[in-house]
Structure formats: C-alpha cells, structure tokens
Design an enzyme around this catalytic site. Structure first.
Site: not given
Length: 510
Positions: A387, A408
């Site tokens: 996470d 990204d």
C-alpha cells in the site's frame, strides 16, 4: 388466554405440520426451520455475489466504479421491491414458486458475467442514451436479478410459517437475520475467495451452481409433498437443465475468456493473469511487435510511445537539481526506472508498486523486461510492493529523504486513482522529500481535471510548474523552491479553469 404464537384470524398463514389439508413434513419442525433458514443464508450469499460480480465486471469493462456501483445498486434495490410485490401472487404455491425462482436466479446470475463480457468484447458500443450495449445489459441484469431476489423473502415467509406457526414479527426477524448474515458471508467471499482463486466468470458460474443446488434441495427435500408429481418432475428437470448449462459454461470458460481477450486486446495476447490487485494482460512484445500492457482492461503501457511518455515524466524533474536518491511511485513496469538510470549521479532508486505480479512480469517477461532495459535488476534499484499510503506514512521503510519523487500513476480520471491525487497523498510525499527535492505528476490531458491536479500539488506547499510533454500529455512539476524543468513548454490555465474555482474541501482541489 390468547396464544401469542397463534396466527390472527384470516391471516393467510398456512397450517403447520399435522393440520388437516397439509401433508406432514419429512422432518421435525425444529429441523425443518433450521433447513429453511440455512437455505435463506445460502441464497442471500449468492444474491450478494451476483450483485458484486456485476459491479466489479462493469467497473473493469466500463470504468468509473462509482457510477457502475450506483447503477447496479439503485436498480437492483428498486427491482427487489417489484419482486416482493410480484411474489404475492405465488404465495398459494410457495414451495413450487420458490423452487422455480431459484432455478431461474441461478441461471441468470450465474451467466450474467459471461454475457456482459461477451457483449463488451464483441459488440462494443450500440449508441443510445446509455452510450453502449454493455450498459443496457448491465441495467437489464440488475433488474432481473433484483426482481428474483426480492421475490424470495415473501415466499420464504410462507414456507417458514408452513413448518411452525409463529407471530409474523418473529418470523420476519428470523428470516432477515439469516438473510443479512448470508449477505455478509457472500460479500466477504467474493473479494477474498472467489475473485482471487477463480476469477470473475468462473466465480459467477460456481455461485449459480450453489444457488441451484440449495434451492432445489430445499424444495424437493423438505417440501416435496406440497408439490404434485408433475410439479416435482418439472422442478427437477429445470434444476438439472440449469446445472447442465452452468457446467457446460464452466468447461468452456477458459476458451471463452481467451477469445474475448483477443477480441478486446488483439490477437497478440501473450499473458493474462488475475493478480490479487487487478487483471494484467500483455499483448505483443515479440517479433518486432510493440508491447502493450493492460491493467484491468485499460492500456497502461504502449510500447511504441512508452519511452517518450516516461521521458516527458522523468527528464524535467531530474534535470532540475540533485538526483542521488529517487523514489518512483507506481512504476512497477520498470520503464520510469530505466529512464532515471540514464542520468549520471543516481545512486539509489526505490520503486513502490501495489501489484507484485506487475513487478514479476517486469523482471521475467522477455518483452516487458526488454522494454524496461532490465532496470529492476540494476543493483541501485530496490522494489517495494504494498500500500503506497502505508509505506509513505511509515517513512523509514523507504529510503528517504529523496531528491526526486516521480508519481508514475494511472490517469486521474479513474475513480480508483483519486486518493493518489489527493492533498493527503501529496502531504505524505512532502514528508519524504529532501530540502531541494522535486515531485512530478502526470495529470492527463490539459483540462479542468489537470488544473485540479496542479492546484492540489500546490495546496501541499509546493511551488509548481505545469508543462506539456512531447507526446501531448500534461505534467505538474513541484518543489520547495521554484522548479527549473529545463527546455519544456510551460502551460497556463485558461480563464475557464481559474485555480480559484477548483478548491475541494477535502482534497485541496477538485
């Protein structure tokens, strides 16, 4: 003295076991009541799985999970009301009606995922109010499944009273308790068992099989004496036919998925895996064909312009100052890391991605590893999966402070990506950024949403520069100081997208 468990006069409650006009049940009342409640439990679990299956598949095929969930849930709840009203006509034949109802629900619910997938793969858009064929079908299945689920409770109410007369309030409480617990089990089984182990299509088919067996066994086993000989044979034939259809679909599901993927992604599909996070598909990448990477049906990497896009994202940030330590968030395909390693002075690159399967393919798949230049095998690169929010909050689990953070990430238009474009997210990025650090974000195309992203980055305390890449994408570069992105094309908002109109109470912009 009035018996509190006796039905009111003319209440329509069927006589219990042993009363004139009713054939006795084959089991004791306590056992029969338990079997009915067990049937309620199983049917409720199956019903919720159908519902979640439609939401998940519609989100995968059509995007915007909030819209798809809203359509499915609202239509299905409305249809459940219609089903409850329609079931009033079947109460005099509750056992036969419930048995046929479950057979039909197993068929419709079990085949719904395959039908929706097929329409999306082979027909595309149909036009009209909803915009395409899959949306029509989504609404149709939501209505049909909702009507069938809504008709269950009135019939089960009659059946449980058939076993042992009790006050209506107590019967309703028992039924709803079993129904809600079953829904809980179905809701947990779908994401944690069915989806990761079987996938969307096979999971729906298995649910249909369980639904048909549970409904048929309850009626033919417990209430068979309430049916005529002809009714028992009709119900048996209906259940066997449904199970045969579902079994045939199960046998053919792999070939079906393969053909559907080819229709959706082209004939060059080489890899298609369902990870714990998403479906990952690789197409091309051999014999000179460009490689395409799809995540949950959406194009994430196009081989013929991947290098240009990553250069637009990475180069301006790395040219603007120190770059010894770089963090790439969401770059599990390794292409951004390859671009970072082109620059001198880079000593460490940490790549954080949520999906270990994407990382595995980036390292081992010949096409994808060639596209990323085997960057993830470079000794300066460390890959962490998990996470993103949790890792950023931990701070120390990464290698900060960083000179450059490269986000990204998927397109900000996707609902699932919203939290990665929030003020809270950029606040966590700020905590791992060094004194002269820079952060760069892909903001999609130049539109109101792009300026929302720019304002959210600014709201985290950064000074920002918005620029257009050579490939046409738009990016936001932020830093503690005014960033110097080098030879890029800065862009400014039109009046229609003035920053003052984009403030969001939670995310800082929106």
């Amino acid at each position: 003295m009035i018996d509190p468990h006796a039905p009111a006069p003319h209440s329509g409650v069927p006589r219990s076991r042993g009363e004139p006009g009713r054939a006795p049940l084959p089991v004791k009342p306590g056992t029969g009541r338990f079997l009915v409640l067990a049937g309620v439990f199983v049917c409720a679990a199956c019903g919720l799985v159908y519902e979640l299956e439609l939401v998940a598949l519609a989100s995968y095929l059509m995007g915007d999970s909030v819209t798809q969930a809203s359509v499915v849930l609202s239509v299905m709840v409305f249809a459940m009301g219609l089903g409850s009203l329609a079931a009033k006509r079947l109460r005099c034949r509750a056992a036969a009606g419930f048995g046929m109802l479950e057979s039909l629900l197993a068929l419709v619910g079990g085949c719904s995922a395959m039908a929706l997938y097929a329409v999306f793969a082979w027909t595309g858009g149909w036009g009209g109010v909803w915009g395409d064929g899959p949306r029509y079908l989504l609404v149709g299945f939501s209505l049909a499944i909702g009507v069938l689920i809504g008709a269950e409770v009135p019939l089960l109410m009659v059946l449980i009273q058939r076993i042992r007369r009790q006050d209506p309030g107590g019967a309703v409480a028992d039924l709803f308790a079993a129904d809600y617990v079953g829904a809980l089990v179905g809701g947990l089984a779908f994401p944690f068992v069915l989806l990761p182990l079987l996938g969307q299509l096979t999971g729906a088919l298995l649910t249909g099989v369980v639904n048909a067996v549970a409904g048929g066994a309850l009626v033919l086993g417990l209430f068979r004496r309430d049916l005529s000989r002809r009714g028992r044979w009709l119900l048996l034939v209906a259940n066997v036919t449904v199970l045969a259809v579902l079994a045939a679909a199960w046998v053919l599901v792999d070939d079906f998925e393969r053909a559907a993927r080819h229709a959706m992604f082209g004939a060059q599909v080489r890899v298609a895996v369902q990870s714990e996070v998403q479906e990952v598909v690789l197409a091309g990448g051999e014999r000179g064909r460009p490689l395409d990477l799809y995540l949950d049906g959406r194009l994430r990497v196009r081989g013929d312009d991947a290098a240009r896009y990553r250069a637009d994202l990475v180069d301006p940030a790395l040219r603007g100052g120190p770059r010894a330590r770089v963090l790439v968030i969401g770059g599990g395909d390794g292409i951004a890391a390859r671009e970072v390693l082109r620059f001198g002075g880079v000593r460490r690159v940490d790549v954080v991605d949520t999906d270990p399967e994407v990382v595995r393919l980036a390292r081992r798949d010949p096409g994808l590893s060639a596209l990323n230049g085997r960057a993830l095998s470079d000794p300066r690169v460390r890959v962490v999966t998990g996470d993103v929010f949790g890792l950023l909050r931990g701070g120390g689990s990464l290698g900060g402070p960083y000179d450059v953070v490269i986000c990204d990430l998927p397109d900000p238009a996707l609902t699932s990506s919203t939290k990665l474009y929030s003020q809270e997210f950029y606040g966590l990025v700020a905590r791992v950024l060094g004194e002269r650090g820079r952060v760069v974000v892909h903001g999609g195309s130049v539109s109101g949403r792009f300026w929302t992203v720019a304002e959210t980055v600014r709201s985290a305390g950064f000074r920002v520069v918005s620029y257009r890449g050579r490939g046409g994408g738009a990016f936001v570069l932020g830093g503690w100081r005014a960033p110097s992105p080098g030879p890029v094309r800065p862009i400014r908002p039109d009046r229609a997208y003035a920053p003052s109109t984009l403030v969001h109470p939670r995310y800082g912009s929106g």
